[in-house]
Motif scaffolding. Structure first.
Motif, short mmCIF file in Angstrom:
data_model
loop_
_atom_site.label_atom_id
_atom_site.label_comp_id
_atom_site.label_asym_id
_atom_site.label_seq_id
_atom_site.Cartn_x
_atom_site.Cartn_y
_atom_site.Cartn_z
N ARG A 1 0.84 -1.19 0.00
CA ARG A 1 0.00 0.00 0.00
C ARG A 1 0.88 1.25 0.00
NH1 ARG A 1 -3.09 -3.83 -0.04
NH2 ARG A 1 -5.02 -4.10 1.08
N ALA A 2 0.26 2.35 -0.37
CA ALA A 2 0.95 3.64 -0.34
C ALA A 2 0.04 4.64 0.34
CB ALA A 2 1.29 4.10 -1.75
N SER A 3 0.63 5.57 1.05
CA SER A 3 -0.14 6.64 1.67
C SER A 3 0.66 7.93 1.60
CB SER A 3 -0.48 6.30 3.13
OG SER A 3 0.71 6.29 3.90
N LYS A 4 -0.03 9.03 1.74
CA LYS A 4 0.62 10.34 1.78
C LYS A 4 0.37 10.95 3.14
CE LYS A 4 0.48 11.89 -3.01
NZ LYS A 4 1.90 11.86 -3.22
N GLU A 5 1.34 11.70 3.63
CA GLU A 5 1.15 12.45 4.86
C GLU A 5 1.84 13.79 4.71
OE1 GLU A 5 2.76 10.06 7.99
OE2 GLU A 5 4.83 10.48 7.43
N LEU A 6 1.32 14.77 5.43
CA LEU A 6 1.90 16.10 5.43
C LEU A 6 2.89 16.19 6.58
CD1 LEU A 6 1.73 18.95 4.11
CD2 LEU A 6 0.12 19.54 5.92
N VAL A 7 4.16 16.38 6.24
CA VAL A 7 5.20 16.55 7.27
C VAL A 7 5.21 18.03 7.63
CG1 VAL A 7 7.63 16.29 7.82
CG2 VAL A 7 6.51 14.62 6.32
N ILE A 8 4.85 18.33 8.86
CA ILE A 8 4.66 19.70 9.30
C ILE A 8 5.99 20.45 9.39
CG2 ILE A 8 3.84 21.15 11.22
CD1 ILE A 8 1.60 19.72 9.72
N ARG A 9 6.01 21.63 8.77
CA ARG A 9 7.17 22.52 8.89
C ARG A 9 6.85 23.69 9.80
NH1 ARG A 9 9.60 22.36 2.94
NH2 ARG A 9 10.44 20.26 3.08
N SER A 10 5.59 24.16 9.74
CA SER A 10 5.17 25.20 10.69
C SER A 10 3.68 25.03 10.94
CB SER A 10 5.49 26.60 10.19
OG SER A 10 4.58 27.02 9.22
N LEU A 11 3.26 25.47 12.12
CA LEU A 11 1.89 25.31 12.54
C LEU A 11 1.44 26.58 13.25
CD1 LEU A 11 -0.23 22.91 12.65
CD2 LEU A 11 0.50 22.63 15.01
N THR A 12 0.35 27.14 12.78
CA THR A 12 -0.24 28.31 13.43
C THR A 12 -1.58 27.90 14.00
OG1 THR A 12 0.83 29.79 11.85
CG2 THR A 12 -1.02 30.69 13.11
N VAL A 13 -1.76 28.07 15.29
CA VAL A 13 -3.00 27.66 15.94
C VAL A 13 -3.98 28.83 15.92
CG1 VAL A 13 -4.03 26.79 18.07
CG2 VAL A 13 -1.73 26.07 17.41
N LEU A 14 -5.17 28.59 15.37
CA LEU A 14 -6.21 29.62 15.31
C LEU A 14 -7.23 29.45 16.43
CD1 LEU A 14 -6.83 29.56 11.45
CD2 LEU A 14 -5.36 31.11 12.76
N ASP A 15 -7.34 28.25 16.96
CA ASP A 15 -8.36 27.93 17.96
C ASP A 15 -7.75 26.96 18.97
OD1 ASP A 15 -10.73 27.40 19.32
OD2 ASP A 15 -11.51 26.06 17.77
N TRP A 16 -7.25 27.49 20.09
CA TRP A 16 -6.60 26.68 21.12
C TRP A 16 -7.62 25.85 21.88
CZ3 TRP A 16 -1.41 26.36 21.46
CH2 TRP A 16 -0.66 27.37 20.85
N ALA A 17 -7.21 24.67 22.32
CA ALA A 17 -8.09 23.81 23.12
C ALA A 17 -8.47 24.50 24.42
CB ALA A 17 -7.41 22.48 23.41
N SER A 18 -7.56 25.28 25.00
CA SER A 18 -7.84 25.96 26.27
C SER A 18 -8.88 27.07 26.12
CB SER A 18 -6.55 26.54 26.85
OG SER A 18 -6.01 27.50 25.95
N ASP A 19 -9.09 27.55 24.90
CA ASP A 19 -10.09 28.58 24.66
C ASP A 19 -11.50 28.02 24.49
OD1 ASP A 19 -8.04 30.40 24.71
OD2 ASP A 19 -7.89 30.57 22.52
N ARG A 20 -11.60 26.70 24.44
CA ARG A 20 -12.89 26.06 24.20
C ARG A 20 -13.51 25.65 25.52
NH1 ARG A 20 -12.50 21.84 19.70
NH2 ARG A 20 -14.42 22.80 19.11
N PRO A 21 -14.83 25.72 25.63
CA PRO A 21 -15.49 25.26 26.86
C PRO A 21 -15.24 23.76 27.06
CG PRO A 21 -17.06 26.33 25.37
CD PRO A 21 -15.75 26.26 24.66
#
Length: 122
Positions: A87-107
């Motif tokens: 089988r073959a699969s693709k994945e995105l290897v993260i180079r940078s990440l900007t968080v728009l919605d933090w888990a701590s900001d959610r109820p």
């Protein structure tokens, strides 16, 4: 390698190794609607090998539903499945990440539409 940018929400809580060496999560990106009016959602598996990012941002700050901007490069993975097939699969290897919605900001508990309707009916 070319960079690609995805803006989307995490499909589930990220999986991070105990030593923070690897973090894996699935990102869902809304791509509008198709000709029949149905929503087009694209899912991409993401992996981060950046220990500092995994330890300081992904592990403590992200959860299912959080919105991020992920920049990275696609990597092809070849593997042998349980049935012996290749089988073959693709994945995105993260180079940078900007968080728009933090888990701590959610109820802690976000009611669903069904829960809202049930509470109104009661």
């Amino acid at each position: 390698m070319q960079n690609v940018v995805f803006v989307g929400r995490l499909a589930a809580d990220p999986q991070v190794t105990e030593d923070f060496a690897k973090a894996v999560f699935r990102l869902l990106e809304n791509r509008g609607r198709d000709a029949s009016g149905a929503e087009r959602v694209v899912g991409i598996n993401c992996v981060s090998w950046a220990k500092a990012l995994n330890e300081r941002v992904i592990f403590p700050g992200l959860a299912s539903g959080c919105e991020v901007i992920a920049v990275g490069a696609f990597a092809d993975n070849l593997y042998e499945a349980n049935d012996g097939g290749h089988r073959a699969s693709k994945e995105l290897v993260i180079r940078s990440l900007t968080v728009l919605d933090w888990a701590s900001d959610r109820p802690a508990h976000e009611p669903t539409a069904e829960a809202d309707a049930a509470s109104l009916a009661a």
